[in-house]
Design an enzyme around this catalytic site. Structure first.
Site, PDB file in Angstrom:
ATOM      1  CG  HIS A 101       2.285   7.811   2.682  1.00 19.43           C
ATOM      2  ND1 HIS A 101       1.049   8.413   2.770  1.00 19.43           N
ATOM      3  CD2 HIS A 101       2.441   7.469   1.385  1.00 19.43           C
ATOM      4  CE1 HIS A 101       0.468   8.410   1.580  1.00 19.43           C
ATOM      5  NE2 HIS A 101       1.304   7.853   0.709  1.00 19.43           N
ATOM      6  CG  HIS A 103       5.705   6.151  -1.840  1.00 18.05           C
ATOM      7  ND1 HIS A 103       4.852   5.082  -2.014  1.00 18.05           N
ATOM      8  CD2 HIS A 103       4.913   7.251  -1.735  1.00 18.05           C
ATOM      9  CE1 HIS A 103       3.597   5.526  -2.014  1.00 18.05           C
ATOM     10  NE2 HIS A 103       3.606   6.846  -1.851  1.00 18.05           N
TER      11      HIS A 103
HETATM   12  P1  AMP Z   1      -0.039   7.446  -2.048  1.00 19.99           P
HETATM   13  O1  AMP Z   1      -0.660   7.174  -3.389  1.00 19.99           O
HETATM   14  O2  AMP Z   1       1.219   8.250  -2.126  1.00 19.99           O
HETATM   15  O3  AMP Z   1      -1.039   8.023  -1.075  1.00 19.99           O
HETATM   16  O4  AMP Z   1       0.439   6.054  -1.508  1.00 19.99           O
HETATM   17  C1  AMP Z   1      -0.347   5.183  -0.785  1.00 19.99           C
HETATM   18  C2  AMP Z   1       0.350   3.851  -0.849  1.00 19.99           C
HETATM   19  O5  AMP Z   1      -0.158   3.014   0.146  1.00 19.99           O
HETATM   20  C3  AMP Z   1       0.196   3.134  -2.191  1.00 19.99           C
HETATM   21  O6  AMP Z   1       1.471   2.884  -2.755  1.00 19.99           O
HETATM   22  C4  AMP Z   1      -0.529   1.850  -1.810  1.00 19.99           C
HETATM   23  O7  AMP Z   1      -0.123   0.748  -2.574  1.00 19.99           O
HETATM   24  C5  AMP Z   1      -0.151   1.709  -0.350  1.00 19.99           C
HETATM   25  N1  AMP Z   1      -1.091   0.932   0.442  1.00 19.99           N
HETATM   26  C6  AMP Z   1      -2.429   1.061   0.510  1.00 19.99           C
HETATM   27  N2  AMP Z   1      -2.957   0.200   1.383  1.00 19.99           N
HETATM   28  C7  AMP Z   1      -1.921  -0.508   1.902  1.00 19.99           C
HETATM   29  C8  AMP Z   1      -1.803  -1.552   2.860  1.00 19.99           C
HETATM   30  N3  AMP Z   1      -2.884  -2.077   3.478  1.00 19.99           N
HETATM   31  N4  AMP Z   1      -0.571  -2.042   3.138  1.00 19.99           N
HETATM   32  C9  AMP Z   1       0.520  -1.539   2.517  1.00 19.99           C
HETATM   33  N5  AMP Z   1       0.476  -0.536   1.616  1.00 19.99           N
HETATM   34  C10 AMP Z   1      -0.723  -0.038   1.303  1.00 19.99           C
END
Ligand code: AMP
Ligand code: ZN
Length: 115
Positions: A101, A103
């Site tokens: 993903h 950001h």
């Molecule tokens: P990473 O730390 O780069 O793997 O980012 C994962 C991201 O997913 C974090 O910024 C979380 O806040 C986000 N996240 C986790 N669960 C959810 C969810 N159910 N809906 C939206 N964002 C989420």
């Protein structure tokens, strides 16, 4: 799809999210724990574990994500002066969800180098 993957389930609508954009290949939604006034997560619908696990066949969708990020950014006045696109990869990169993903962050000034 990967059966135990949160982001696969979000892309399939099995877990609810605040959807920002969707097409055949990509899904984008608001981050649940925003790190900026606008914080959007953009994912390919195809399950890929992370940027350390991509192949040439993934070039198209990964490039498409950048174009989608730019398109979404144009829709938010908070991002008119710039924005940041980030991929966290692996343990040292701070990745917590193992479905690749990006950001898309905007609405404030970001420092460099990142923490
Ligand atoms: P990473 O730390 O780069 O793997 O980012 C994962 C991201 O997913 C974090 O910024 C979380 O806040 C986000 N996240 C986790 N669960 C959810 C969810 N159910 N809906 C939206 N964002 C989420
Ligand atoms: Zn997945």
């Amino acid at each position: 799809m990967s059966y135990d993957c949160l982001f696969c389930k979000i892309a399939e609508g099995k877990i609810s999210s605040y959807k920002i954009y969707e097409d055949e290949e990509v899904f984008a939604f608001m981050d649940i724990n925003p790190q900026a006034p606008v914080h959007i997560v953009i994912i390919p619908k195809k399950h890929i574990n992370g940027l350390d696990n991509v192949f040439y066949e993934d070039e198209q969708v990964l490039g498409h994500i950048q174009v989608v990020a730019a398109k979404i950014a144009k829709q938010f006045p908070e991002m008119k002066n710039g924005f940041r696109v980030i991929n966290n990869c692996g343990e040292n990169g701070g990745q917590t969800i193992f479905h690749i993903h990006y950001h898309l962050l905007g609405g404030r000034v970001f420092s460099w180098p990142p923490g």
